[in-house]
Design a protein around this motif. Structure first.
Motif, PDB file in Angstrom:
ATOM      1  N   LEU B 299      62.504  84.278  25.922  1.00  0.00           N
ATOM      2  CA  LEU B 299      62.682  85.769  25.193  1.00  0.00           C
ATOM      3  C   LEU B 299      62.596  85.942  24.037  1.00  0.00           C
ATOM      4  CD1 LEU B 299      62.922  88.134  28.248  1.00  0.00           C
ATOM      5  CD2 LEU B 299      61.511  87.136  27.603  1.00  0.00           C
ATOM      6  N   ALA B 300      63.234  85.619  23.375  1.00  0.00           N
ATOM      7  CA  ALA B 300      64.200  85.228  21.981  1.00  0.00           C
ATOM      8  C   ALA B 300      63.187  84.683  20.662  1.00  0.00           C
ATOM      9  CB  ALA B 300      65.061  84.377  21.821  1.00  0.00           C
ATOM     10  N   VAL B 301      62.231  83.836  21.353  1.00  0.00           N
ATOM     11  CA  VAL B 301      61.456  83.098  20.700  1.00  0.00           C
ATOM     12  C   VAL B 301      60.268  83.401  20.672  1.00  0.00           C
ATOM     13  CG1 VAL B 301      60.393  80.566  20.111  1.00  0.00           C
ATOM     14  CG2 VAL B 301      62.604  80.111  21.219  1.00  0.00           C
ATOM     15  N   LEU B 302      59.651  84.100  21.519  1.00  0.00           N
ATOM     16  CA  LEU B 302      58.642  84.927  21.755  1.00  0.00           C
ATOM     17  C   LEU B 302      58.432  86.164  21.372  1.00  0.00           C
ATOM     18  CD1 LEU B 302      57.170  82.761  24.755  1.00  0.00           C
ATOM     19  CD2 LEU B 302      56.342  82.566  22.405  1.00  0.00           C
ATOM     20  N   MET B 303      59.235  86.737  21.634  1.00  0.00           N
ATOM     21  CA  MET B 303      59.258  88.179  20.895  1.00  0.00           C
ATOM     22  C   MET B 303      58.937  88.235  19.213  1.00  0.00           C
ATOM     23  SD  MET B 303      63.372  89.405  21.336  1.00  0.00           S
ATOM     24  CE  MET B 303      64.341  89.452  19.889  1.00  0.00           C
ATOM     25  N   PRO B 304      59.100  88.139  18.575  1.00  0.00           N
ATOM     26  CA  PRO B 304      58.734  88.431  17.326  1.00  0.00           C
ATOM     27  C   PRO B 304      57.106  88.451  16.900  1.00  0.00           C
ATOM     28  CG  PRO B 304      60.358  86.539  16.959  1.00  0.00           C
ATOM     29  CD  PRO B 304      60.433  87.296  18.206  1.00  0.00           C
ATOM     30  N   ILE B 305      56.630  87.315  18.132  1.00  0.00           N
ATOM     31  CA  ILE B 305      55.016  87.119  17.721  1.00  0.00           C
ATOM     32  C   ILE B 305      54.497  88.299  18.306  1.00  0.00           C
ATOM     33  CG2 ILE B 305      53.052  86.313  18.855  1.00  0.00           C
ATOM     34  CD1 ILE B 305      54.723  83.887  18.911  1.00  0.00           C
ATOM     35  N   VAL B 306      55.011  89.376  19.145  1.00  0.00           N
ATOM     36  CA  VAL B 306      53.785  90.852  19.551  1.00  0.00           C
ATOM     37  C   VAL B 306      54.649  91.178  18.092  1.00  0.00           C
ATOM     38  CG1 VAL B 306      54.956  92.366  21.559  1.00  0.00           C
ATOM     39  CG2 VAL B 306      55.075  90.249  21.907  1.00  0.00           C
ATOM     40  N   ALA B 307      55.388  91.521  17.983  1.00  0.00           N
ATOM     41  CA  ALA B 307      55.694  92.591  17.064  1.00  0.00           C
ATOM     42  C   ALA B 307      55.629  92.575  16.084  1.00  0.00           C
ATOM     43  CB  ALA B 307      57.584  92.352  16.639  1.00  0.00           C
ATOM     44  N   SER B 308      55.015  91.356  15.453  1.00  0.00           N
ATOM     45  CA  SER B 308      54.258  90.494  14.243  1.00  0.00           C
ATOM     46  C   SER B 308      53.111  91.017  13.947  1.00  0.00           C
ATOM     47  CB  SER B 308      54.679  89.129  14.016  1.00  0.00           C
ATOM     48  OG  SER B 308      53.822  88.780  13.119  1.00  0.00           O
ATOM     49  N   MET B 309      52.428  90.390  15.038  1.00  0.00           N
ATOM     50  CA  MET B 309      51.117  91.338  15.303  1.00  0.00           C
ATOM     51  C   MET B 309      50.194  92.233  15.855  1.00  0.00           C
ATOM     52  SD  MET B 309      48.820  88.810  15.832  1.00  0.00           S
ATOM     53  CE  MET B 309      47.300  88.676  16.449  1.00  0.00           C
ATOM     54  N   GLY B 310      51.810  93.140  16.183  1.00  0.00           N
ATOM     55  CA  GLY B 310      51.142  94.990  16.209  1.00  0.00           C
ATOM     56  C   GLY B 310      51.410  94.865  14.845  1.00  0.00           C
ATOM     57  N   GLY B 311      53.068  94.934  13.852  1.00  0.00           N
ATOM     58  CA  GLY B 311      52.248  95.246  12.767  1.00  0.00           C
ATOM     59  C   GLY B 311      50.934  94.962  11.651  1.00  0.00           C
ATOM     60  N   ASN B 312      50.933  94.199  11.595  1.00  0.00           N
ATOM     61  CA  ASN B 312      49.595  93.538  11.003  1.00  0.00           C
ATOM     62  C   ASN B 312      49.062  94.348  11.389  1.00  0.00           C
ATOM     63  OD1 ASN B 312      49.870  90.919   8.782  1.00  0.00           O
ATOM     64  ND2 ASN B 312      51.257  90.768  10.553  1.00  0.00           N
ATOM     65  N   ALA B 313      47.808  94.354  12.748  1.00  0.00           N
ATOM     66  CA  ALA B 313      46.927  94.706  13.284  1.00  0.00           C
ATOM     67  C   ALA B 313      47.157  96.347  12.708  1.00  0.00           C
ATOM     68  CB  ALA B 313      47.005  95.379  15.053  1.00  0.00           C
ATOM     69  N   GLY B 314      48.142  96.791  12.987  1.00  0.00           N
ATOM     70  CA  GLY B 314      48.473  98.613  13.259  1.00  0.00           C
ATOM     71  C   GLY B 314      48.259  98.221  11.408  1.00  0.00           C
ATOM     72  N   VAL B 355      44.639  86.432  25.744  1.00  0.00           N
ATOM     73  CA  VAL B 355      44.766  84.958  26.100  1.00  0.00           C
ATOM     74  C   VAL B 355      44.609  84.352  25.966  1.00  0.00           C
ATOM     75  CG1 VAL B 355      42.135  83.494  26.510  1.00  0.00           C
ATOM     76  CG2 VAL B 355      42.127  86.513  27.054  1.00  0.00           C
ATOM     77  N   ILE B 356      45.382  84.275  24.460  1.00  0.00           N
ATOM     78  CA  ILE B 356      45.437  83.056  23.411  1.00  0.00           C
ATOM     79  C   ILE B 356      47.012  82.431  23.293  1.00  0.00           C
ATOM     80  CG2 ILE B 356      45.459  82.003  21.142  1.00  0.00           C
ATOM     81  CD1 ILE B 356      42.974  83.517  20.449  1.00  0.00           C
ATOM     82  N   ILE B 357      47.584  83.763  23.306  1.00  0.00           N
ATOM     83  CA  ILE B 357      49.248  83.644  23.628  1.00  0.00           C
ATOM     84  C   ILE B 357      49.365  82.961  24.214  1.00  0.00           C
ATOM     85  CG2 ILE B 357      49.831  86.412  23.606  1.00  0.00           C
ATOM     86  CD1 ILE B 357      51.380  83.697  20.855  1.00  0.00           C
ATOM     87  N   GLY B 358      49.138  84.203  25.472  1.00  0.00           N
ATOM     88  CA  GLY B 358      49.095  83.883  26.958  1.00  0.00           C
ATOM     89  C   GLY B 358      49.133  82.541  27.520  1.00  0.00           C
ATOM     90  N   ALA B 361      52.016  80.311  25.272  1.00  0.00           N
ATOM     91  CA  ALA B 361      53.320  80.206  25.833  1.00  0.00           C
ATOM     92  C   ALA B 361      53.552  80.205  26.795  1.00  0.00           C
ATOM     93  CB  ALA B 361      53.911  81.868  25.683  1.00  0.00           C
ATOM     94  N   GLY B 362      52.261  79.970  27.856  1.00  0.00           N
ATOM     95  CA  GLY B 362      52.613  79.152  29.252  1.00  0.00           C
ATOM     96  C   GLY B 362      52.520  78.317  29.765  1.00  0.00           C
ATOM     97  N   PHE B 363      51.776  77.050  28.541  1.00  0.00           N
ATOM     98  CA  PHE B 363      52.319  75.955  28.319  1.00  0.00           C
ATOM     99  C   PHE B 363      53.535  75.569  27.392  1.00  0.00           C
ATOM    100  CE2 PHE B 363      47.280  75.905  29.119  1.00  0.00           C
ATOM    101  CZ  PHE B 363      47.289  74.928  29.903  1.00  0.00           C
ATOM    102  N   LEU B 369      53.890  83.159  34.283  1.00  0.00           N
ATOM    103  CA  LEU B 369      54.628  84.030  34.791  1.00  0.00           C
ATOM    104  C   LEU B 369      54.754  84.625  33.546  1.00  0.00           C
ATOM    105  CD1 LEU B 369      56.073  85.115  37.906  1.00  0.00           C
ATOM    106  CD2 LEU B 369      54.209  86.199  36.557  1.00  0.00           C
ATOM    107  N   LEU B 370      55.774  83.715  32.026  1.00  0.00           N
ATOM    108  CA  LEU B 370      55.502  84.203  31.000  1.00  0.00           C
ATOM    109  C   LEU B 370      55.016  84.538  30.192  1.00  0.00           C
ATOM    110  CD1 LEU B 370      58.318  84.906  28.577  1.00  0.00           C
ATOM    111  CD2 LEU B 370      58.355  82.105  28.292  1.00  0.00           C
ATOM    112  N   GLY B 371      53.511  83.739  30.765  1.00  0.00           N
ATOM    113  CA  GLY B 371      52.497  83.756  29.407  1.00  0.00           C
ATOM    114  C   GLY B 371      51.899  85.252  30.074  1.00  0.00           C
TER     115      GLY B 371
END
Lengths: 432, 432
Positions: B299-314, B355-358, B361-363, B369-371
Motif C-alpha cells: 500500500l505504501a508503494v502504490l499510494m503515491p500513484i493515486v494521489a499523483s494522478m489526481g493532482g495532474n488530472a485536476g 484498468v491499466i493500474i489495476g 498492481a495486480g500482477f 484484490l489489491l488491483g
C-alpha cells in the motif's frame, strides 16, 4: 429561440459586432446553436470566424455550404482568410478556393505557400507603397484617388526602390505635415524593422514587443515588399504564445472549453499516461525499501511530504526559467549565474523547511533521529529541485525541444525519485 | 569594460535602441552594471526604463541623481513617465516631480490620481482632438501648423463637442482622402469604444482584444475626453496578465530573474510553507491507516500513484478553467455545463487508468484484490479532480478572489487527501 421568435432574434443580432456575435454562438447552448447559425446564415459575417474558438469554428464551417463560406471569406482581409482556410482539410480548402473571386483566391493560395506560424501567414497583402522619387503631393493625391485599391485603414506608407525593395517608411501622421513639394525619399525613416516572410510568429511578436512597433513590412528573401503585419495581429500571437506556455506546463493540449467530452478526454490521456509511468517509476523506488517501511511505518506517513515539497519548489523555478526563456531574458551569458542562483535559493529554502519539518516529525513520532533524516532529505531534494528546475528547460532549449512541453514531467520525476530515495535511503542507513 | 576601454563602449552604445540598451544592462554581469550606467549617464534615455525589469529599474534609479532622472523622465510620454514614477517611494517621487518642467509635472501628478492598473494610468495625454464643426481642410492645416503641440505619431483624430465630450473619431487614413470642404462632423465614426479612466486595465485589454482596436479615447465620468490608449500599451498589459496567471498557478510571485538571492528565497517561502501544511494534512490521513500499511507494505508503494494522478488530472482541468475565466469564456450561462463535462472527462479517464493500474498492481504484487482497490480509488480521485478542478476556481471567482492564486493549493490538498483516503480506506475494508 425556444419560443420560435425568430424575427426578434434576427432584429437583435443584426446590430451586433462580429466579436459579440461570436460570443453569442459560444455562450448559447449546443441545442440552439444550429438554429442561431441558420439565422445568421443569409449574410454570414466572415469576421465572426476570427473570434470563434477552434472547435466551434469547425462546427459552423460544417453547417455552412462551401458557397456561403466563400462569400464570407471574400469579404475578409487576406490574412484573416488564410487563418480560416489553413485549418480546413484539403477537400474543403479546394471547394472554398474554387468559389472565391480570382484575385482573392490568388492571394490566399500564395499565402498558404508560407510555412505555418510564419510572418507570411500573419501578414496582410493590403498595403500602401510608393516609389522613393515621388513627392508628398503626388503620394497624397494617389491616396485620395485610388481609394478602391488601397486598404481602408493603414498607419505607414512604405517607400520602395525600382526593384520593389523596401528602403523606408513614413508614418501617416508625419507625411500629412510636410509640404507637397518634398520628395518622400528625403523624409523617410530608414531605421525600420523589416521582417522576412519565413520568420516564425514568435520572433515577430518579440520584435513588436522589443521595439514597440505598430506595423512592420514583410519582405521575401530578396528584400522585396510582400505585405505588412500590424500590431493587432500580433496581439493574437502574444495571447496564443502565452497560453501555449501555460497549457504545456500543465499538460493540456488546448483550452477550448467548447470541445466535446470524448475529444477532451482523448487529448488529456497522453499526458496522464506519461505521468502514470513516472509515478510507477517513483513507486518502484519506494519498493526498494519495503523492508525498511515494514519496520518503521512512520516513513510511509512522512515520505510524500519530501516529494511534494521538491515538486513544488522545482515547479516554481521551472516556471520562472521557462518564462525567462520565452521572453528572451535568459541566454548563454547569464545561464550559469541563474542556475547557481536557483540552486542556492533551493538550498536556503531547503534548510529553512528542514528545520521546520525536522521538528514537526521529531515531535510527532517522538524520534529525533527520524527528524534528522527527513530534514536531510528535504535539503537534498530542494537543492536538486532548484538545480533541475533550471538545467532541464535550459538543456531542452539547447536541444531545440520546447522547454514548456516536456520540462514538468522530467522535473517531477526527478524530485519524486530523489525525494523518496534520499528519505528512505537515509532512513535505512541511520535508523536501522 | 574589463579592459577599461570606455571610449569603445561609448561608441557602441550610442547607436543602440533603448530596448537593446535595456537588454545590455540586463545581460551584463552585476559587477559591470554600475560602470555601464555611468557611461549611459550623461544623456540617459528615459525609454530604457520602460524595457528594464522591475528589480534592475530600482537599481538604476538608485544610482542616478534625482536631477538626472527628472531630465530622462521629461523626455518620456506622459504614460511612460507615470509608469516609472508610480513605483517609487513618496520621497523619491517628490524629489523627481520637483525637478520636472511644470507642464510635465502637472500631467504626471494628475495621472497619479487615477487608481493603479486603471485606464487613467495607461493612457497618454498627447492626442489630437478637433471640434465637430471644423472642416477637413481646417483640420489638416491645424495638423500641419501645430506640430509642436501635437504628438509625433497618432492614428485617430477625436471629434469633440463644445463640452469637450467625445462624439466620434476619424482614422488618419480616412480623413486624408476627403475633400477639404467636408465637415468632420459628417464623416466621423460614431461607433467607437470609449473607455472610462477608472476602468481596470484587464477590462481595457479585453476591449482591445474583443474589438481589434488600435486606439481608444479615455474619458472622465462626464464623458469628457482625457487621453488616448494605443494598442502598444495594451500589449504590455496582455503580457503582464498572461504572466500573472502562469505565475500564480505555479506559486511564484514574479519572474524577475535579476532579483537577488535572498529576495527570491523570501518571495517563494510563503507558497512552499502553505504547501508544507497541506502535505502534513495529507500525511495525517495516511497516519490514520498506519496499522493497515504495517500489514500490507505494498500500500505504501502504490499510494503515491493515486494521489499523483489526481493532482495532474485536476491541474489540467484547473488550468483550462482559470484560462477560460480570464478570457471571459466561462460565465453563469455555461458554468454548469462545463463542470458536468469536466467531471465526466475525469470519470472516463479515471476508468481507463483504473484498468491499466489495476492490472499493473495486480500482477506486480500478485494480488488481484489489491488491483481492484487501486482501480476503484483511481476512478474516485479522477472524478473528484474533474469536479474540484472546475468548482474551486468558479467558487473563488464568485467570492471575488483571484482564482489563479489560490486554486492550485486547494485542489492538490483535495486530490491528495481523497487519493490517500480512498485508496487506504478501501484497502482497510476489502483486504483486512
Amino acid at each position: 429561440l425556444d419560443d420560435g421568435r425568430i424575427g426578434e432574434v434576427e432584429a437583435v443580432v443584426s446590430d451586433l459586432h462580429a466579436a459579440d456575435l461570436a460570443d453569442l454562438v459560444e455562450q448559447i447552448g449546443p441545442e440552439h446553436r444550429g438554429a442561431l447559425i441558420d439565422i445568421l446564415r443569409p449574410q454570414f459575417d466572415g469576421e465572426i470566424f476570427a473570434y470563434l474558438s477552434q472547435s466551434l469554428r469547425e462546427m459552423v464551417l460544417d453547417q455552412l455550404e462551401p458557397r456561403e463560406i466563400a462569400a464570407a471569406v471574400a469579404e475578409l482581409e487576406s490574412d484573416d482568410a488564410i487563418d480560416l482556410i489553413e485549418d480546413l482539410d484539403a477537400d474543403q480548402q479546394r471547394e472554398i478556393l474554387e468559389n472565391l473571386p480570382p484575385e482573392t483566391r490568388a492571394l490566399v493560395e500564395e499565402g498558404l505557400t508560407f510555412p505555418e506560424y510564419s510572418a507570411g501567414r500573419l501578414m496582410s497583402r493590403d498595403l500602401v507603397s510608393v516609389p522613393q522619387f515621388w513627392t508628398v503631393g503626388k503620394t497624397l493625391d494617389y491616396l485620395r484617388t485610388e481609394t478602391d485599391n488601397l486598404p481602408e485603414d493603414f498607419y505607414d506608407i512604405f517607400i520602395v526602390d525600382p526593384m520593389h525593395k523596401v528602403v523606408g517608411a513614413i508614418p501617416l501622421s508625419r507625411i500629412m505635415r510636410q509640404k507637397r513639394s518634398v520628395k518622400v525619399g528625403d523624409i523617410l525613416t530608414e531605421d525600420i524593422r523589416t521582417i522576412t516572410a519565413t520568420t516564425d510568429q514568435e520572433e515577430v511578436a518579440f520584435l513588436f514587443r522589443q521595439y514597440g512597433l505598430v506595423s512592420a513590412p514583410v519582405v521575401d528573401g530578396n528584400g522585396r515588399l510582400l505585405g505588412v503585419i500590424t500590431v493587432d495581429d500580433v496581439v493574437d500571437v502574444i495571447d496564443e504564445e502565452a497560453e501555449d506556455d501555460l497549457l504545456k506546463l500543465s499538460g493540456v493540449p488546448d483550452t477550448d472549453i467548447y470541445r466535446a467530452v470524448l475529444d477532451t478526454t482523448r487529448s488529456r490521456f497522453t499526458w496522464l499516461f506519461i505521468n502514470l509511468l513516472t509515478a510507477i517509476l517513483a513507486s518502484s523506488v519506494i519498493a526498494l525499501f519495503e523492508a525498511t517501511i515494514e519496520q518503521i511505518v512512520a516513513l510511509a506517513v512522512l515520505m510524500p511530504i519530501v516529494a511534494s515539497m521538491g515538486g513544488n519548489a522545482g515547479t516554481q523555478t521551472l516556471t520562472v526559467t521557462v518564462r525567462a526563456l520565452a521572453m528572451r531574458e535568459l541566454s548563454n551569458t547569464n545561464a550559469v549565474r541563474v542556475v547557481a542562483k536557483e540552486a542556492l535559493v533551493g538550498t536556503i529554502n531547503g534548510t529553512l523547511f528542514a528545520v521546520i519539518i525536522g521538528l514537526v516529525a521529531g515531535f510527532w513520532f517522538q524520534d529525533h533521529l527520524l527528524g534528522i533524516v527527513i530534514a536531510s532529505a528535504m535539503i537534498i531534494n530542494l537543492f536538486i529541485a532548484g538545480l533541475c528546475g533550471t538545467l532541464i528547460p535550459l538543456g531542452l532549449a539547447r536541444l531545440k525541444i520546447d522547454p514548456a512541453v516536456a520540462s514538468a514531467v522530467f522535473l517531477t520525476t526527478v524530485t519524486d525519485v530523489v525525494g523518496f530515495f534520499a528519505f528512505l535511503g537515509l532512513a535505512a542507513l541511520i535508523l536501522m
